[in-house]
Design a protein around this motif. Structure first.
Motif, PDB file in Angstrom:
ATOM      1  N   UNK A  58       0.826  -1.207   0.000  1.00  0.00           N
ATOM      2  CA  UNK A  58       0.000   0.000   0.000  1.00  0.00           C
ATOM      3  C   UNK A  58       0.863   1.261   0.000  1.00  0.00           C
ATOM      4  N   UNK A  59       2.032   1.183   0.654  1.00  0.00           N
ATOM      5  CA  UNK A  59       2.903   2.349   0.812  1.00  0.00           C
ATOM      6  C   UNK A  59       4.040   2.414  -0.189  1.00  0.00           C
ATOM      7  N   UNK A  60       4.157   1.454  -1.062  1.00  0.00           N
ATOM      8  CA  UNK A  60       5.301   1.375  -1.968  1.00  0.00           C
ATOM      9  C   UNK A  60       4.802   1.039  -3.372  1.00  0.00           C
ATOM     10  N   UNK A  61       5.053   1.952  -4.320  1.00  0.00           N
ATOM     11  CA  UNK A  61       4.577   1.709  -5.678  1.00  0.00           C
ATOM     12  C   UNK A  61       5.449   2.439  -6.698  1.00  0.00           C
ATOM     13  N   UNK A  62       5.250   2.070  -7.944  1.00  0.00           N
ATOM     14  CA  UNK A  62       5.968   2.679  -9.053  1.00  0.00           C
ATOM     15  C   UNK A  62       4.924   3.117 -10.078  1.00  0.00           C
ATOM     16  N   UNK A  63       5.007   4.381 -10.485  1.00  0.00           N
ATOM     17  CA  UNK A  63       4.125   4.928 -11.518  1.00  0.00           C
ATOM     18  C   UNK A  63       4.939   5.084 -12.791  1.00  0.00           C
ATOM     19  N   UNK A  64       4.484   4.455 -13.863  1.00  0.00           N
ATOM     20  CA  UNK A  64       5.153   4.523 -15.163  1.00  0.00           C
ATOM     21  C   UNK A  64       4.229   5.276 -16.107  1.00  0.00           C
ATOM     22  N   UNK A  65       4.690   6.447 -16.564  1.00  0.00           N
ATOM     23  CA  UNK A  65       3.898   7.291 -17.456  1.00  0.00           C
ATOM     24  C   UNK A  65       4.599   7.372 -18.811  1.00  0.00           C
ATOM     25  N   UNK A  66       4.167   6.573 -19.769  1.00  0.00           N
ATOM     26  CA  UNK A  66       4.806   6.604 -21.089  1.00  0.00           C
ATOM     27  C   UNK A  66       4.146   7.606 -22.035  1.00  0.00           C
ATOM     28  N   UNK A  67       4.933   8.085 -22.971  1.00  0.00           N
ATOM     29  CA  UNK A  67       4.424   8.893 -24.076  1.00  0.00           C
ATOM     30  C   UNK A  67       5.229   8.521 -25.312  1.00  0.00           C
ATOM     31  N   UNK A  69       7.618  10.188 -26.956  1.00  0.00           N
ATOM     32  CA  UNK A  69       9.052  10.498 -26.959  1.00  0.00           C
ATOM     33  C   UNK A  69       9.702  10.531 -25.580  1.00  0.00           C
ATOM     34  N   UNK A  70       8.967  10.201 -24.526  1.00  0.00           N
ATOM     35  CA  UNK A  70       9.544  10.259 -23.178  1.00  0.00           C
ATOM     36  C   UNK A  70       8.803   9.304 -22.249  1.00  0.00           C
ATOM     37  N   UNK A  71       9.443   9.065 -21.124  1.00  0.00           N
ATOM     38  CA  UNK A  71       8.894   8.161 -20.128  1.00  0.00           C
ATOM     39  C   UNK A  71       9.230   8.714 -18.751  1.00  0.00           C
ATOM     40  N   UNK A  72       8.225   8.834 -17.887  1.00  0.00           N
ATOM     41  CA  UNK A  72       8.460   9.300 -16.531  1.00  0.00           C
ATOM     42  C   UNK A  72       8.165   8.146 -15.589  1.00  0.00           C
ATOM     43  N   UNK A  73       9.142   7.865 -14.711  1.00  0.00           N
ATOM     44  CA  UNK A  73       9.024   6.789 -13.738  1.00  0.00           C
ATOM     45  C   UNK A  73       9.079   7.432 -12.358  1.00  0.00           C
ATOM     46  N   UNK A  74       8.031   7.241 -11.574  1.00  0.00           N
ATOM     47  CA  UNK A  74       7.966   7.828 -10.240  1.00  0.00           C
ATOM     48  C   UNK A  74       7.917   6.720  -9.199  1.00  0.00           C
ATOM     49  N   UNK A  75       8.695   6.895  -8.139  1.00  0.00           N
ATOM     50  CA  UNK A  75       8.803   5.883  -7.094  1.00  0.00           C
ATOM     51  C   UNK A  75       8.236   6.404  -5.785  1.00  0.00           C
ATOM     52  N   UNK A  76       7.407   5.604  -5.163  1.00  0.00           N
ATOM     53  CA  UNK A  76       6.943   5.888  -3.807  1.00  0.00           C
ATOM     54  C   UNK A  76       7.653   4.879  -2.905  1.00  0.00           C
ATOM     55  N   UNK A  77       8.467   5.399  -2.003  1.00  0.00           N
ATOM     56  CA  UNK A  77       9.298   4.563  -1.150  1.00  0.00           C
ATOM     57  C   UNK A  77       8.548   4.243   0.134  1.00  0.00           C
ATOM     58  N   UNK A  78       8.725   3.011   0.598  1.00  0.00           N
ATOM     59  CA  UNK A  78       8.043   2.530   1.795  1.00  0.00           C
ATOM     60  C   UNK A  78       8.381   3.408   3.001  1.00  0.00           C
ATOM     61  N   UNK A  79       7.325   3.905   3.664  1.00  0.00           N
ATOM     62  CA  UNK A  79       7.474   4.762   4.846  1.00  0.00           C
ATOM     63  C   UNK A  79       6.421   4.339   5.860  1.00  0.00           C
ATOM     64  N   UNK A  80       6.863   3.577   6.851  1.00  0.00           N
ATOM     65  CA  UNK A  80       5.918   3.024   7.814  1.00  0.00           C
ATOM     66  C   UNK A  80       5.679   3.912   9.029  1.00  0.00           C
ATOM     67  N   UNK A  81       6.683   4.737   9.382  1.00  0.00           N
ATOM     68  CA  UNK A  81       6.531   5.598  10.552  1.00  0.00           C
ATOM     69  C   UNK A  81       7.208   6.941  10.287  1.00  0.00           C
TER      70      UNK A  81
END
Length: 177
Positions: A58-67, A69-81
């Protein structure tokens, strides 16, 4: 959205990234002789592909946004406290200040994520980065950043324990007047 807590997550990330890394040299439709990343400027919705979210937890994911001519990769890092949040904030700020060294790291992440990478057609074709090495870098980066944050947290907890025990020893050793 794919939810997984096992190694199949990395397979999903690798598969999604390899499909999204089919970038072409596509000039801007608005300004002549400009080649701007469509995933950033968003002038033409027909050039954007459907975003992909791969979630480990739930707290850790990767968003891949392709187009095109470009690609954006966003990382949500696990943060429990709160300690994880503080460490992640400081660590990601440290990395983003050195974005030039990474060449694909953005200085500001997408809202709701901790780090973002922007891959252009020129990065994949004109440099030493191959799509396979880029995919490996992203997966290794995500694994290593989790390890680094866990190690930093363990170090902080052990130092706090030492300080607390030294403080308590001093309190016990002093006579109360």
């Amino acid at each position: 959205v794919r939810n997984s807590r096992d190694p199949h997550t990395w397979l999903a990330v690798r598969t999604s990234l390899s499909a999204a890394l089919c970038l072409t040299n596509f000039a801007s439709q608005e300004v002549e002789r400009h080649n701007k990343p469509e995933v950033e400027v968003r002038h033409s919705p027909e050039l954007l592909l459907r975003p992909i979210v791969v979630s480990r937890t739930e707290n850790e994911s990767i968003l891949i946004e392709p187009s095109v001519n470009s690609l954006r990769i966003s990382l949500r890092i696990k943060q429990l406290d709160d300690v994880d949040k503080y460490i992640t904030d400081k660590f990601t700020r440290f990395l983003m200040q050195r974005a030039e060294a990474f060449r694909i790291l953005r200085r500001k992440p997408v809202a709701g994520y901790d780090l973002s990478f922007l891959v252009l057609h020129a990065h994949v074709v004109g440099s030493k980065m191959t799509p396979d090495s880029l995919i490996s870098f992203i997966c290794d980066f995500m694994t290593e950043i989790d390890k680094e944050i866990s190690e930093i947290k363990l170090t902080i907890n052990s130092r706090a324990r030492l300080v607390a025990s030294a403080f308590l020893k001093d309190m016990v050793a002093k006579p109360v007047a």
